[in-house]
Design a protein around this motif. Structure first.
Motif, PDB file in Angstrom:
ATOM      1  N   ASP A 105      15.752  28.476  25.067  1.00 18.64           N
ATOM      2  CA  ASP A 105      16.084  26.973  24.945  1.00 18.64           C
ATOM      3  C   ASP A 105      17.723  26.790  25.454  1.00 18.64           C
ATOM      4  OD1 ASP A 105      14.061  26.383  23.505  1.00 18.64           O
ATOM      5  OD2 ASP A 105      14.955  27.157  21.731  1.00 18.64           O
ATOM      6  N   LYS A 106      18.221  27.599  26.237  1.00 15.54           N
ATOM      7  CA  LYS A 106      19.702  27.535  26.890  1.00 15.54           C
ATOM      8  C   LYS A 106      19.290  26.795  28.253  1.00 15.54           C
ATOM      9  CE  LYS A 106      22.548  29.209  24.271  1.00 15.54           C
ATOM     10  NZ  LYS A 106      23.179  30.251  24.452  1.00 15.54           N
ATOM     11  N   LYS A 107      20.147  25.936  28.718  1.00 18.63           N
ATOM     12  CA  LYS A 107      19.867  25.005  29.947  1.00 18.63           C
ATOM     13  C   LYS A 107      21.120  25.357  30.946  1.00 18.63           C
ATOM     14  CE  LYS A 107      18.776  20.613  29.919  1.00 18.63           C
ATOM     15  NZ  LYS A 107      18.697  19.317  29.319  1.00 18.63           N
ATOM     16  N   ILE A 108      20.837  26.317  32.224  1.00 19.76           N
ATOM     17  CA  ILE A 108      21.893  26.784  33.018  1.00 19.76           C
ATOM     18  C   ILE A 108      21.239  26.273  34.375  1.00 19.76           C
ATOM     19  CG2 ILE A 108      22.549  28.768  34.061  1.00 19.76           C
ATOM     20  CD1 ILE A 108      21.942  30.530  31.422  1.00 19.76           C
ATOM     21  N   PRO A 163      23.291  17.491  28.908  1.00 19.96           N
ATOM     22  CA  PRO A 163      24.286  18.456  29.004  1.00 19.96           C
ATOM     23  C   PRO A 163      23.715  20.122  29.183  1.00 19.96           C
ATOM     24  CG  PRO A 163      24.354  17.851  26.685  1.00 19.96           C
ATOM     25  CD  PRO A 163      23.387  17.162  27.514  1.00 19.96           C
ATOM     26  N   VAL A 164      24.431  20.974  29.739  1.00 21.86           N
ATOM     27  CA  VAL A 164      24.002  22.213  29.955  1.00 21.86           C
ATOM     28  C   VAL A 164      24.919  23.276  29.272  1.00 21.86           C
ATOM     29  CG1 VAL A 164      23.047  21.690  32.110  1.00 21.86           C
ATOM     30  CG2 VAL A 164      25.248  22.586  32.114  1.00 21.86           C
ATOM     31  N   ASP A 165      24.069  24.632  29.084  1.00 23.16           N
ATOM     32  CA  ASP A 165      24.930  25.560  28.494  1.00 23.16           C
ATOM     33  C   ASP A 165      25.781  26.519  29.483  1.00 23.16           C
ATOM     34  OD1 ASP A 165      23.902  25.145  25.629  1.00 23.16           O
ATOM     35  OD2 ASP A 165      22.060  25.177  26.697  1.00 23.16           O
ATOM     36  N   GLY A 166      25.451  26.403  30.748  1.00 24.52           N
ATOM     37  CA  GLY A 166      25.970  27.472  31.722  1.00 24.52           C
ATOM     38  C   GLY A 166      25.743  26.690  33.157  1.00 24.52           C
TER      39      GLY A 166
END
Length: 276
Positions: A19-22, A86-89
């Motif tokens: 579920d992280k968005k990079i 928005p993103v996580d990385g």
């Protein structure tokens, strides 16, 4: 596919997971994106070179992958168009891929003697390296070599290029190597590296693009998002270091992470990871 640089460190420090968005802003041959996907992350991958994207083939079992051709200086527009924020990385790997250097046919490596001096990473670049070498004045050539690569032989190189370019039907990699060898006679290899770097930076506006991309990247981060930048020479790293300092961002670790000196493709790599 060659081994991507500082792969383990990138995946761990960006905390890639389900579920992280990079965003991988420099897709290349897909090595970093593949590892991020394997960790379960959803990845938006960008590359200037359309052939890098076209050549990529991967069966995806985890996460999701969106591939976009574009310049990372336009990261905000690309991410919003893909509804990926928005993103996580966000990852910037500022090196060239193995395929670009070995088989790209654009004169990016001083080892490919018969290639033309093009160096454009995408069609948005109007001027080739050959055109720069033909059209720049001696003063402008010397400034380019110094500003883009801190080459101490900038002045004599510029002077010799002006002499040697007269009457040349085509300026190839081999021609430029011969010019550099005649100026840096005792140890030409470091000078060759810097000369080709200076030209590539000039053709592709690399320093300006990086500064613009870093500014855009921060506007896409979520509350705990992080940016990772892998640079390969001091001028790139200086831009990143200054950006972190001037904007008051927090770098993870007092010092950057350096590549393995025993690995040829990684020995000059420097990784900085930071957040708001």
């Amino acid at each position: 596919m060659h081994t991507p640089v500082l792969l383990k460190e990138v995946v761990e420090l960006l905390e890639a997971g389900p579920d992280k968005k990079i965003i991988d802003t420099t897709f290349g041959e897909g090595g970093h994106s593949k590892a991020l996907l394997a960790a379960g992350a959803n990845v938006l991958a960008i590359d200037r070179d359309i052939t890098q994207i076209s050549n990529f083939k991967l069966q995806i079992s985890k996460g999701s992958l969106i591939l976009k051709q574009g310049n990372f200086r336009d990261i905000v527009a690309i991410a919003k168009a893909a509804d990926f924020a928005p993103v996580d990385g966000i990852l910037f790997d500022l090196g060239l891929s193995y395929e670009q250097l070995k088989t790209g046919g654009k004169g990016l490596s001083y080892k490919n003697m018969n290639e033309p001096l093009d160096m454009r990473l995408d069609d948005s670049c109007v001027t080739t390296a050959e055109q720069i070498l033909r059209q720049y004045t001696e003063k402008n050539l010397a400034h380019m070599f110094m500003h883009n690569a801190e080459e101490i032989l900038a002045a004599p190189l510029a002077k010799h290029i002006l002499i040697q370019r007269v009457g040349q039907e085509q300026l190839t990699v081999g021609w430029l190597v011969g010019v550099v060898n005649s100026v840096a006679k005792s140890n030409p290899r470091p000078t060759l590296t810097r000369v080709f770097q200076a030209l590539r930076v000039e053709v592709n506006n690399e320093f300006e693009n990086l500064e613009q991309a870093l500014k855009g990247a921060l506007s896409l981060l979520g509350p705990k998002g992080k940016v990772a930048v892998i640079s390969f020479h001091s001028l790139e790293d200086r831009i990143v270091k200054r950006f972190i300092r001037e904007h008051g961002y927090i770098q993870i670790g007092k010092k950057p992470i350096f590549g393995d000196k025993g690995l040829r493709f990684e020995r000059s790599a420097v990784l900085r990871v930071f957040h708001v």
